[in-house]
Scaffold this motif. Structure first.
Motif, PDB file in Angstrom:
ATOM      1  N   LEU A  45       0.827  -1.209   0.000  1.00 28.12           N
ATOM      2  CA  LEU A  45       0.000   0.000   0.000  1.00 28.12           C
ATOM      3  C   LEU A  45       0.860   1.258   0.000  1.00 28.12           C
ATOM      4  O   LEU A  45       1.788   1.398   0.803  1.00 28.12           O
ATOM      5  N   ILE A  46       0.531   2.169  -0.922  1.00 25.83           N
ATOM      6  CA  ILE A  46       1.275   3.420  -1.026  1.00 25.83           C
ATOM      7  C   ILE A  46       0.445   4.641  -0.627  1.00 25.83           C
ATOM      8  O   ILE A  46       0.983   5.743  -0.522  1.00 25.83           O
ATOM      9  N   TRP A  47      -0.883   4.446  -0.418  1.00 31.87           N
ATOM     10  CA  TRP A  47      -1.753   5.592  -0.133  1.00 31.87           C
ATOM     11  C   TRP A  47      -3.004   5.112   0.586  1.00 31.87           C
ATOM     12  O   TRP A  47      -3.350   3.929   0.537  1.00 31.87           O
ATOM     13  N   ARG A  48      -3.654   6.035   1.277  1.00 29.55           N
ATOM     14  CA  ARG A  48      -4.945   5.746   1.895  1.00 29.55           C
ATOM     15  C   ARG A  48      -5.906   6.892   1.599  1.00 29.55           C
ATOM     16  O   ARG A  48      -5.501   8.038   1.359  1.00 29.55           O
TER      17      ARG A  48
ATOM     18  N   ASP B 228      -6.189 -14.204  -0.579  1.00 26.92           N
ATOM     19  CA  ASP B 228      -4.914 -14.840  -0.927  1.00 26.92           C
ATOM     20  C   ASP B 228      -3.701 -14.055  -0.438  1.00 26.92           C
ATOM     21  O   ASP B 228      -2.567 -14.510  -0.609  1.00 26.92           O
ATOM     22  N   VAL B 229      -3.913 -12.892   0.153  1.00 28.19           N
ATOM     23  CA  VAL B 229      -2.808 -12.054   0.613  1.00 28.19           C
ATOM     24  C   VAL B 229      -2.230 -12.606   1.911  1.00 28.19           C
ATOM     25  O   VAL B 229      -2.957 -12.893   2.867  1.00 28.19           O
ATOM     26  N   ASP B 230      -0.914 -12.774   1.947  1.00 28.00           N
ATOM     27  CA  ASP B 230      -0.218 -13.223   3.160  1.00 28.00           C
ATOM     28  C   ASP B 230       0.258 -12.055   4.011  1.00 28.00           C
ATOM     29  O   ASP B 230       0.190 -12.104   5.241  1.00 28.00           O
ATOM     30  N   ARG B 231       0.777 -11.006   3.347  1.00 29.77           N
ATOM     31  CA  ARG B 231       1.352  -9.864   4.060  1.00 29.77           C
ATOM     32  C   ARG B 231       0.824  -8.572   3.452  1.00 29.77           C
ATOM     33  O   ARG B 231       0.694  -8.463   2.235  1.00 29.77           O
ATOM     34  N   ILE B 232       0.582  -7.609   4.322  1.00 29.43           N
ATOM     35  CA  ILE B 232       0.241  -6.260   3.881  1.00 29.43           C
ATOM     36  C   ILE B 232       1.397  -5.358   4.290  1.00 29.43           C
ATOM     37  O   ILE B 232       1.778  -5.294   5.467  1.00 29.43           O
ATOM     38  N   LEU B 233       1.962  -4.677   3.306  1.00 28.29           N
ATOM     39  CA  LEU B 233       3.122  -3.815   3.522  1.00 28.29           C
ATOM     40  C   LEU B 233       2.697  -2.365   3.415  1.00 28.29           C
ATOM     41  O   LEU B 233       2.163  -1.937   2.384  1.00 28.29           O
ATOM     42  N   LEU B 234       2.928  -1.594   4.469  1.00 24.61           N
ATOM     43  CA  LEU B 234       2.559  -0.176   4.508  1.00 24.61           C
ATOM     44  C   LEU B 234       3.815   0.654   4.271  1.00 24.61           C
ATOM     45  O   LEU B 234       4.709   0.717   5.118  1.00 24.61           O
ATOM     46  N   SER B 235       3.867   1.302   3.128  1.00 22.73           N
ATOM     47  CA  SER B 235       5.076   2.018   2.737  1.00 22.73           C
ATOM     48  C   SER B 235       5.216   3.360   3.462  1.00 22.73           C
ATOM     49  O   SER B 235       4.232   4.013   3.789  1.00 22.73           O
TER      50      SER B 235
END
Length: 272
Positions: free
Chosen positions: A158-161, A211-218
């Motif tokens: 994720l690059i934005w919210r 199916d997502v294992d990891r959520i990466l917050l940039s």
């Protein structure tokens, strides 16, 4: 005949003299110019060009990567302007062509593309030996990574919210993550440029989310913090996901930063 180099727009550039005056509108390339020993030639940079800290503070700011101050650049009398297809706006670049003799267009899309980027800058600004050393360091890092076995992971980067935004599979970021066997979801491709490369998401309409294992917050362009991580961890839609902060510079900055960035990803992927 002087050696020549061809940039991402297909423009051929001759080798510049020692009196070259460079303005960089690309933060990662500004850092790379200093790594090539071009300290005295760099006369302008964006406010987002923050590395190396001790050197860029002596260089005049000319706005942002998109909110560029044309008059500030004109006053610096640059011979060369360095831009990027993803980061800078075409209309602005076209206006700058009116008074900048040489515009160097860049567009690395994979970690391996940094090899040609180093060579391009080294050839234009007569830093071939320095560029070759960077190539050797990057090649060694790539070989080291390829020799390791990393567990396959599906990741949402994720690059934005507001709105949530991620990255397409054919971006530089996704290609960096692939080095450690992390595959980005959603499985979309955005083409060579444009908003499609950074798709908007709706967690309520994302069947692939299972199916997502990891959520990466940039950490960039949006600066996600521990507060954001904790809020997502409480979201029942993400209850079984590993959610963590990630240094966006290490993943998205090409140029010299890629060498350190690959090592950073190796460590992250090896952490239980």
């Amino acid at each position: 005949m002087q050696p020549r180099a061809v940039d991402a727009a297909g423009v051929t550039h001759e080798t510049a003299g020692a009196d070259a005056r460079i303005v960089s509108l690309v933060p990662s390339i500004t850092e790379t110019l200093f790594a090539l020993g071009l300290d005295r030639q760099v006369v302008g940079r964006t406010g987002f060009c923050v590395h190396p800290h001790d050197k860029v503070r002596e260089v005049r700011k000319v706005g942002g990567t998109k909110a560029v101050k044309l008059d500030a650049i004109r006053a610096l009398r640059p011979t060369h302007l360095i831009v990027n297809i993803d980061e800078n706006e075409r209309d602005t670049v076209e206006q700058l062509r009116a008074f900048v003799p040489h515009i160097v267009v860049t567009h690395p899309q994979t970690p391996q593309d940094n090899l040609s980027l180093y060579a391009l800058l080294g050839a234009i600004f007569d830093r071939r030996h320095e560029a070759q050393r960077l190539c050797e360091r990057l090649e060694a890092r790539l070989r080291e990574t390829a020799a390791q076995a990393f567990a396959a992971q599906n990741v949402l980067y994720l690059i934005w919210r507001e709105p949530w935004m991620s990255v397409a599979r054919d971006t530089y970021i996704a290609s960096m993550l692939q080095l450690v066997n992390w595959r980005t979801l959603p499985d979309v491709r955005g083409g060579t440029a444009g908003a499609a490369r950074y798709p908007m998401l709706d967690f309520d309409d994302a069947p692939w989310l299972a199916d997502v294992d990891r959520i990466l917050l940039s950490s960039e362009p949006y600066r996600f913090t521990q507060t954001h991580r904790d809020a997502l961890a409480r979201d029942p839609r993400l209850a079984d996901k590993r959610i963590e902060l990630i240094d966006g510079e290490m993943v998205s900055w090409y140029g010299v930063r890629a060498i350190e960035g690959i090592a950073y990803l190796q460590r992250l992927a090896s952490t239980p």
